[in-house]
Structures are given as structure tokens and as C-alpha cells.
Write an enzyme that holds these catalytic residues in place. Structure first.
Site: not given
Ligand SMILES: NC(=O)c1ccc[n+]([C@@H]2O[C@H](COP(=O)([O-])OP(=O)(O)OC[C@H]3O[C@@H](n4cnc5c(N)ncnc54)[C@H](OP(=O)(O)O)[C@@H]3O)[C@@H](O)[C@H]2O)c1
Length: 286
Positions: A59, A124
Site C-alpha cells: 500500500a 488514504y
Molecule cells: N503503518 C500503520 O500504522 C498502518 C495502520 C493500519 C493499517 N496499515 C496497513 O498495513 C499494511 C502494511 O503497512 P506498513 O506500515 O507495513 O506499510 P509500509 O511500511 O509503507 O510498507 C508498504 C510496502 O508496500 C510497498 N508498495 C507500495 N506500492 C506498491 C505497489 N504498487 N506494489 C507492491 N508493493 C508496493 C512499499 O514499497 P516502497 O516502500 O518501495 O513504496 C512498502 O514496502 C498497509 O496495507 C497499510 O495500509 C498500516
């Protein structure tokens, strides 16, 4: 099980992949190996690897970035989830979709349960919620897991907790908002929780956060209490002091009500999880 992970190099993926790899065959992909915006690539990789389970984490997670680049937000966060859901339907894979407590409008005075109706306000959150709807419409065997404010990543931690710790080391005077509430969620606990959940076969939508609720200010205070804060102080301020492109709901906290009702709520209080993370992981490796 054969498990395929998207967005595996992100903060959650860094904990989820090793947790699943202890019990299952894991194919970890990130943007370089699989761009979820490309339906042909998504179908091809799922056809080739024949996963029993797809953990869809990929994401765009920069909330303000999504506000300013709406098309990118919907393409990655909504259409990306649709592509994965349709491929899972075609090749009979179960799907886990990671969503967020920010799908609610924040008007409630207590944490949201799965029985509350989403009403997202930022681009978002709207895109993440559309992703939920695509998953629900395309599949019968899915888990939608809504998480709270995530922390994790250890030495690579550049998000809220990592930033507070770095600023504390510099002895900076911090101002943190005290009118936004959420549920901190340790990525390691979330990963263990998702593993246990997928073993039940009890498909559906679940909230999964560490227990409890706090303001950003209380969260920062707790972080500073766990590190050496001798020359650093934190002051509560209103969010009006920090105007941002994307609206943040006042209340983003979630309660693991479904897990609780089903006797599956293994998550521990957020203060305990944060203390474990900071002492045993963040400080231990810095
Ligand atoms: N962080 C929070 O507090 C939070 C809370 C609730 C839910 N979530 C959800 O939990 C999930 C994981 O979150 P996270 O914090 O681990 O996110 P993150 O650290 O931003 O990791 C997301 C990963 O997705 C990759 N990505 C982006 N665009 C992509 C694409 N088009 N195709 C394939 N990969 C792609 C990113 O690569 P790049 O880094 O190269 O862009 C990154 O490695 C997400 O779906 C998020 O919406 C997060």
C-alpha cells in the site's frame, strides 16, 4: 501452506514474513518483484506460485501523500487490492487484506468495533475502505484485518516511535497533539495474531490492535518514559497547531470485539507491547 506476501519489505512485512516462515513456505514480494497495480502481473505470480494464502500488505501508507496524489492512492490501495482479490478468486487462494482503524469518521467517543459503520474522511482511508469492499465482493474466503497505529521495524524504524526516540536523543523539546486518539499496535504482535487467525478458518472482518487507547501525546510520553529522556521534554498541543493536507479522525482507536466475542483476543495491552519493543528490540539493536 504456500503463502505469498505483497509489500513484504514494509514495516509489517518485516515481522510478518519471519513469523509465517516458521510454519509455512513464504514467497515474499515487494514493488520490485510484484507491482500490485498491474493486474496481469498479479494474476501471473499467483498462477505461477499457487499460494493457499495471500497476505496483501502492499500500500501507499503516506496519508498526506495520498491526499495530494489521489490517483496513485486509489490505483495502489483500492485497485491493487481488487487485482489481488480477483486473482485469489481465480486461483482459489484465501486472502488477508490489511486495513486501518481510520476507515471510521472519528465522531465516536470510544474505540470502534467491527459493528460500527465505516465513513472514511481522507483519500488514504477512502481508498483502503474501497479495497475492503473489493475483497468482500470478490471472495468468500478472506480476512480483513484492521490494525491501529503500528510500531515496529527495529533499527529501520522511521515512523512515530522511531522519530520520537531520535528526537529525544537530540534533546529536542517536542510538541505532540493531545486531541487525536488511537490504538498502538506492535507489528510483531499483529503478525502472531494474523497467523493464529488464519489457522481458524473463521473468515471475516476483524479489528486487531494492542489493547487500550491513548492520545498521540500520551503515546509520546510513554515512549520517552522508556528511553533516556533527561534532556528532552514533551508538551501537549492541539492538532490546529499542525495543519496537515489530510484530515485525521479524532478517534481512530479500535476494539478487538470480534476476537473477544470468539475467545481469540490474544493481543496484550499497548503499554506492555511498547515496552517490550523499545527495550528488547529498538534499544537493544541501536
Ligand atoms: N503503518 C500503520 O500504522 C498502518 C495502520 C493500519 C493499517 N496499515 C496497513 O498495513 C499494511 C502494511 O503497512 P506498513 O506500515 O507495513 O506499510 P509500509 O511500511 O509503507 O510498507 C508498504 C510496502 O508496500 C510497498 N508498495 C507500495 N506500492 C506498491 C505497489 N504498487 N506494489 C507492491 N508493493 C508496493 C512499499 O514499497 P516502497 O516502500 O518501495 O513504496 C512498502 O514496502 C498497509 O496495507 C497499510 O495500509 C498500516
Amino acid at each position: 501452506m504456500q503463502v505469498l506476501v505483497t509489500g513484504a519489505k514494509g514495516m509489517l512485512g518485516g515481522d510478518l514474513c519471519p513469523v509465517f516462515a516458521k510454519k509455512h513456505q513464504v514467497v515474499a514480494t515487494d514493488l520490485q518483484e510484484l507491482d500490485v497495480r498491474d493486474p496481469r502481473a498479479v494474476f501471473a505470480i499467483i498462477e505461477e506460485n499457487k499460494p493457499d494464502l495471500v497476505l496483501h500488505l502492499a500500500a501507499l501508507t503516506n496519508v498526506d501523500g495520498c491526499q495530494e496524489m489521489k490517483d496513485e492512492a486509489y490505483l495502489t490501495n483500492a485497485i491493487g487490492a481488487k487485482n489481488v482479490a480477483l486473482a485469489c478468486a481465480r486461483y482459489a487462494a484465501c486472502m488477508v487484506y490489511l486495513s486501518t482503524g481510520s476507515v471510521f469518521d472519528g465522531a465516536k467517543n470510544e474505540p470502534y468495533t467491527e459493528f460500527d459503520t465505516p465513513h472514511p474522511s481522507s483519500e488514504y482511508s477512502k481508498a483502503k475502505y474501497q479495497g475492503e469492499l473489493f475483497v468482500r465482493d470478490s471472495l468468500r474466503e478472506y480476512y480483513i484485518v484492521r490494525a491501529g497505529w503500528m510500531f515496529g521495524g527495529g533499527v529501520r524504524d522511521k515512523k512515530f516511535v522511531g522519530k520520537i526516540v531520535s528526537l529525544a536523543k537530540q534533546g529536542r523539546k517536542l510538541q505532540v497533539v493531545d486531541d487525536k486518539f488511537g490504538s498502538p499496535t506492535y507489528t510483531n504482535d499483529l503478525a502472531q495474531g494474523i497467523l493464529k487467525l488464519v489457522e481458524t478458518g473463521w473468515y471475516g472482518t476483524y479489528h486487531m490492535a494492542n489493547l487500550g487507547c491513548c492520545s498521540r501525546f500520551e503515546y509520546a510520553q510513554k515512549v520517552l518514559n522508556l528511553v533516556d529522556r533527561s534532556n528532552c521534554s514533551v508538551e501537549p498541543v492541539s492538532s490546529e497547531a499542525f495543519p496537515l493536507p489530510a484530515h485525521r479522525p479524532r478517534m481512530e482507536a479500535i476494539r478487538n470485539y470480534m476476537l473477544q466475542l470468539l475467545g481469540l483476543n490474544w493481543m496484550r495491552p499497548w503499554e506492555e507491547a511498547l515496552s517490550d519493543y523499545i527495550k528488547n528490540r529498538l534499544l537493544a539493536n541501536r
